[in-house]
Structures are given as structure tokens and as C-alpha cells.
Design a protein around this motif. Structure first.
Motif, PDB file in Angstrom:
ATOM      1  N   VAL A  23      45.462  39.363  33.597  1.00 43.67           N
ATOM      2  CA  VAL A  23      45.185  39.453  35.034  1.00 43.67           C
ATOM      3  C   VAL A  23      43.714  39.760  35.277  1.00 43.67           C
ATOM      4  O   VAL A  23      43.062  39.131  36.125  1.00 43.67           O
ATOM      5  CB  VAL A  23      46.078  40.532  35.688  1.00 43.67           C
ATOM      6  CG1 VAL A  23      45.622  40.815  37.120  1.00 43.67           C
ATOM      7  CG2 VAL A  23      47.526  40.084  35.680  1.00 43.67           C
ATOM      8  N   ILE A  24      43.161  40.720  34.548  1.00 39.94           N
ATOM      9  CA  ILE A  24      41.751  41.078  34.725  1.00 39.94           C
ATOM     10  C   ILE A  24      40.846  39.884  34.432  1.00 39.94           C
ATOM     11  O   ILE A  24      39.918  39.569  35.190  1.00 39.94           O
ATOM     12  CB  ILE A  24      41.389  42.266  33.816  1.00 39.94           C
ATOM     13  CG1 ILE A  24      42.146  43.518  34.255  1.00 39.94           C
ATOM     14  CG2 ILE A  24      39.880  42.524  33.838  1.00 39.94           C
ATOM     15  CD1 ILE A  24      41.965  44.702  33.329  1.00 39.94           C
TER      16      ILE A  24
ATOM     17  N   ALA B 297      41.083  45.301  44.877  1.00 45.19           N
ATOM     18  CA  ALA B 297      42.284  44.470  45.056  1.00 45.19           C
ATOM     19  C   ALA B 297      42.953  44.140  43.728  1.00 45.19           C
ATOM     20  O   ALA B 297      44.161  43.872  43.686  1.00 45.19           O
ATOM     21  CB  ALA B 297      41.921  43.183  45.783  1.00 45.19           C
ATOM     22  N   ALA B 298      42.197  44.158  42.623  1.00 45.32           N
ATOM     23  CA  ALA B 298      42.754  43.795  41.326  1.00 45.32           C
ATOM     24  C   ALA B 298      43.557  44.923  40.689  1.00 45.32           C
ATOM     25  O   ALA B 298      44.329  44.674  39.757  1.00 45.32           O
ATOM     26  CB  ALA B 298      41.632  43.379  40.375  1.00 45.32           C
ATOM     27  N   ILE B 299      43.398  46.142  41.186  1.00 46.86           N
ATOM     28  CA  ILE B 299      44.063  47.282  40.547  1.00 46.86           C
ATOM     29  C   ILE B 299      45.586  47.202  40.620  1.00 46.86           C
ATOM     30  O   ILE B 299      46.264  47.332  39.590  1.00 46.86           O
ATOM     31  CB  ILE B 299      43.539  48.602  41.151  1.00 46.86           C
ATOM     32  CG1 ILE B 299      42.059  48.788  40.799  1.00 46.86           C
ATOM     33  CG2 ILE B 299      44.358  49.792  40.650  1.00 46.86           C
ATOM     34  CD1 ILE B 299      41.428  50.006  41.445  1.00 46.86           C
TER      35      ILE B 299
ATOM     36  N   THR C 166      47.119  44.441  38.377  1.00 48.00           N
ATOM     37  CA  THR C 166      46.867  44.757  36.973  1.00 48.00           C
ATOM     38  C   THR C 166      47.855  45.800  36.463  1.00 48.00           C
ATOM     39  O   THR C 166      48.419  45.674  35.365  1.00 48.00           O
ATOM     40  CB  THR C 166      45.429  45.255  36.777  1.00 48.00           C
ATOM     41  OG1 THR C 166      44.508  44.245  37.211  1.00 48.00           O
ATOM     42  CG2 THR C 166      45.157  45.583  35.320  1.00 48.00           C
ATOM     43  N   LEU C 167      48.076  46.845  37.245  1.00 43.92           N
ATOM     44  CA  LEU C 167      49.038  47.879  36.872  1.00 43.92           C
ATOM     45  C   LEU C 167      50.452  47.310  36.806  1.00 43.92           C
ATOM     46  O   LEU C 167      51.235  47.656  35.907  1.00 43.92           O
ATOM     47  CB  LEU C 167      48.978  49.038  37.863  1.00 43.92           C
ATOM     48  CG  LEU C 167      47.681  49.848  37.875  1.00 43.92           C
ATOM     49  CD1 LEU C 167      47.731  50.921  38.956  1.00 43.92           C
ATOM     50  CD2 LEU C 167      47.430  50.487  36.520  1.00 43.92           C
ATOM     51  N   LEU C 168      50.763  46.425  37.742  1.00 46.86           N
ATOM     52  CA  LEU C 168      52.099  45.832  37.749  1.00 46.86           C
ATOM     53  C   LEU C 168      52.288  44.928  36.529  1.00 46.86           C
ATOM     54  O   LEU C 168      53.371  44.916  35.917  1.00 46.86           O
ATOM     55  CB  LEU C 168      52.292  45.032  39.044  1.00 46.86           C
ATOM     56  CG  LEU C 168      53.730  44.849  39.526  1.00 46.86           C
ATOM     57  CD1 LEU C 168      54.426  46.193  39.673  1.00 46.86           C
ATOM     58  CD2 LEU C 168      53.729  44.113  40.865  1.00 46.86           C
ATOM     59  N   ALA C 169      51.240  44.168  36.177  1.00 46.19           N
ATOM     60  CA  ALA C 169      51.331  43.333  34.978  1.00 46.19           C
ATOM     61  C   ALA C 169      51.448  44.190  33.727  1.00 46.19           C
ATOM     62  O   ALA C 169      52.148  43.819  32.772  1.00 46.19           O
ATOM     63  CB  ALA C 169      50.101  42.433  34.878  1.00 46.19           C
TER      64      ALA C 169
END
Length: 339
Positions: A258-259, A238-240, A243-246
Motif C-alpha cells: 500500500v505504501i 490519508a495513507a495511514i 496502510t494499517l488496515l492492510a
């Protein structure tokens, strides 16, 4: 005759039988999957059914009310996801420009931005294609949902009769019947506690992403809430996307933030809130938890991944019901059960 066989021979025969049964179950997953989901939701909604019937509502009407509530919840979830994903697709051109701007900043590190074609590595069409594929499967999902709702209603209506038959056949004081009853209570406890902890994780993730300014923070928080039902790997998956958007919107610093935030939120939820909320020890080895996700996912697909822990709890209690297999149930435990 079986008693005359050596222990290795008996183990080999039982192992072969288990493999054959699992192969048959895996083949029948399109049929068994919806009914497995129905049994799961019937068990966790049984307290609501009991509450309604104790207040004088007929069992048929009570079952209908429970199913209607589940259907409304599903419809609301689908509508929310459809709106959020539509907005995400419409924003893809904006993210393309932001990502290209991030690549342009590499010139300060001696890297020629012209040598990097960002969208050669990020396939915009793939995202749209996958979402379109999900939309095409809505018909099949809708049919399965109808089957699940009907099965839930019948199970809730038939629950007292089924319990009476099992008690009469197995004996109300027998170990199998007691463990079966315990598995139902433990499943309800697990789902309630897991839902509360997931709510903390999902709301915390959504609030942090909103404060950081990451787009679609509510969507990523909801996905974190849902996928946290899958231990270890769910929240990581769910964090991927956020994280990519941030990374696209704020660069490496945003992705690291975010991570770190999601890791801290998960650690607090799992190590501070979960022990306080858990009214009963699940007593499952961490290795067994991880293995169960892979195993049940292989057997039942996505349904098995989300129901891995309840299914493993049921298997463990089943093994502990008989003296011959009690040691197998103990092997699945964490070894930290308090006597």
C-alpha cells in the motif's frame, strides 16, 4: 514622521502591527472561518455563475442554482461518509480477530504472542469516541454551512457591483486592481488543476486498494482525494488508515504494498500529470508551501490548512502590487518563473 524612522524601527513597527492583526484574526476565527470559505467557493464558482447568466438566467436564480448544487454535493458527501464510517465501526470486531491472528504469527519468530495484548495498545473505544464527537458537532457544522451558503449567494449576486466599485476606486489599470483580478483567475486555475490531479490520486488509490482487497477502498480513495489539497502532508495522512488496515488483513507485505503504490501514484500525479495540466506557474517556493500550511493552520485551524495555498497566492500577489513590498513577493517565489 514615519520617514524619519530608521529602517529597523519601521520593520519593528510593521512587524508588531502584523502580530497584533494576526492575533485578532485568530481570535475571530470562529466568525471569519465560514466567511473565508464562502469567499473561496464564491470565487471558484464564479465561472458557473457567469455561464448561467449569459444564457439569460437572472442573477438571483443563477446564484440559487449554484448554491443548491453545492448543498447537494455536501449532502451527498456527508451521506457517503456516514454510511462508510458506520460500516467501518461495525467491522471493528472482525479487525480485532484479524490483528490477533497476525500477532499469533509472531510465534514463528520466537516471540510469545501471549505476552502481547494487542488491544491494550489499540484503543477501540477511542475511534468510536472520536466519531461520536464528530456526530455531536453536526449541529454546529450545519449552522456554519447555512451561513456559508447564504454568504456565497450574496457574494455571487454582488460580484459585479463590488468589481465596479474596486475598479472605480483603484483604477482599472492600477497595479492593485490588476493583481486582484489576476489572483482570482490564478485561484480558479489552481483549484481546477489541483482537483484534476487529486482525482487521479484518489481514483488510483481507491482502485489499487480495491484490487488488493483492502476493505472500504472507496472511502480511503475519497479521503486521499480530499486530503491531497494539503500539499506534502495531506496524502501522507490519508495513507495511514489503509496502510494499517492492510497490515491487519494481509500482514507487513500488504502494508508495504500500500505504501509503495500510494507513493508511486502520487509521484505520477505530481510529476507527470500536474505539469501537463498546469496552465500557469504558481511560482511558490517549496519551503513557503510547507510553511504556509503550518502558518495558516495556526491562524485559521482546519480551514487554514485546506486554504493555505490560495491564501498564500493572494498574499504573494498583494505584496507584488507595490514597489516597496515587491521584493517580499519575489522571496516567496520558487525562482523558476519563466520570463
Amino acid at each position: 514622521m514615519a520617514r524619519n524612522l530608521s529602517p529597523p524601527a519601521r520593520i519593528a513597527i510593521v512587524g508588531a502591527a502584523v502580530v497584533i492583526v494576526l492575533a485578532g484574526v485568530r481570535t475571530a476565527t470562529p466568525i471569519l472561518g465560514p466567511f473565508l470559505v464562502a469567499v473561496f467557493f464564491a470565487m471558484i464558482t464564479a465561472p458557473v455563475m457567469t455561464w448561467l447568466t449569459r444564457r439569460g438566467m437572472p442573477r438571483i436564480l443563477a446564484a440559487g442554482a449554484v448554491v443548491a448544487g453545492l448543498a447537494a454535493l455536501l449532502a451527498g458527501t456527508v451521506a457517503f461518509l456516514a454510511a462508510a464510517l458506520t460500516g467501518f465501526i461495525l467491522s471493528l470486531p472482525q479487525y480485532e480477530k484479524a490483528l490477533e491472528a497476525q500477532v499469533a504469527m509472531l510465534a514463528g519468530y520466537g516471540i510469545d504472542p501471549a505476552s502481547i495484548s494487542v488491544w491494550d495498545y489499540v484503543d477501540r473505544g477511542y475511534v468510536i469516541q472520536q466519531i461520536a464527537g464528530l456526530a455531536q458537532q453536526l449541529g454546529s457544522v450545519a449552522f456554519d454551512a447555512v451561513i456559508v451558503f447564504i454568504a456565497i449567494a450574496f457574494l455571487l449576486i454582488e460580484a459585479p457591483r463590488l468589481a465596479a466599485v474596486l475598479a472605480r476606486r483603484l483604477g482599472p489599470e492600477s497595479s492593485p486592481f490588476q493583481h486582484l483580478s489576476q489572483s482570482g483567475r490564478l485561484l480558479i486555475d489552481y483549484v481546477l488543476v489541483r482537483t484534476k490531479v487529486n482525482l487521479i490520486t484518489g481514483v488510483g488509490t481507491g482502485l489499487f486498494l480495491a484490487l488488493l482487497g483492502v476493505d472500504f477502498a472507496v472511502l480511503w480513495g475519497f479521503i486521499a482525494f480530499v486530503l491531497s489539497y494539503v500539499p506534502y502532508v495531506g496524502l501522507l495522512t490519508a495513507a495511514i488508515p489503509p496502510t494499517l488496515l492492510a497490515l491487519i488483513e494481509y500482514g507487513p507485505a500488504g502494508a508495504v504494498a500500500v505504501i509503495a503504490a500510494i507513493a508511486l501514484i502520487d509521484a505520477a500525479a505530481e510529476n507527470l500529470f500536474l505539469p501537463r495540466m498546469a496552465g500557469r506557474e504558481l511560482d511558490l517556493s517549496p519551503f513557503v508551501v510547507l510553511f504556509s500550511i503550518v502558518f495558516w493552520g495556526f491562524v485559521f485551524g482546519a480551514v487554514g490548512v485546506f486554504l493555505a495555498i490560495p491564501l498564500t497566492i493572494a498574499v504573494k500577489l498583494f505584496l507584488e502590487s507595490w514597489e516597496e513590498t515587491h521584493w517580499m513577493g519575489e522571496l516567496m517565489g520558487s525562482g523558476e518563473r519563466r520570463g
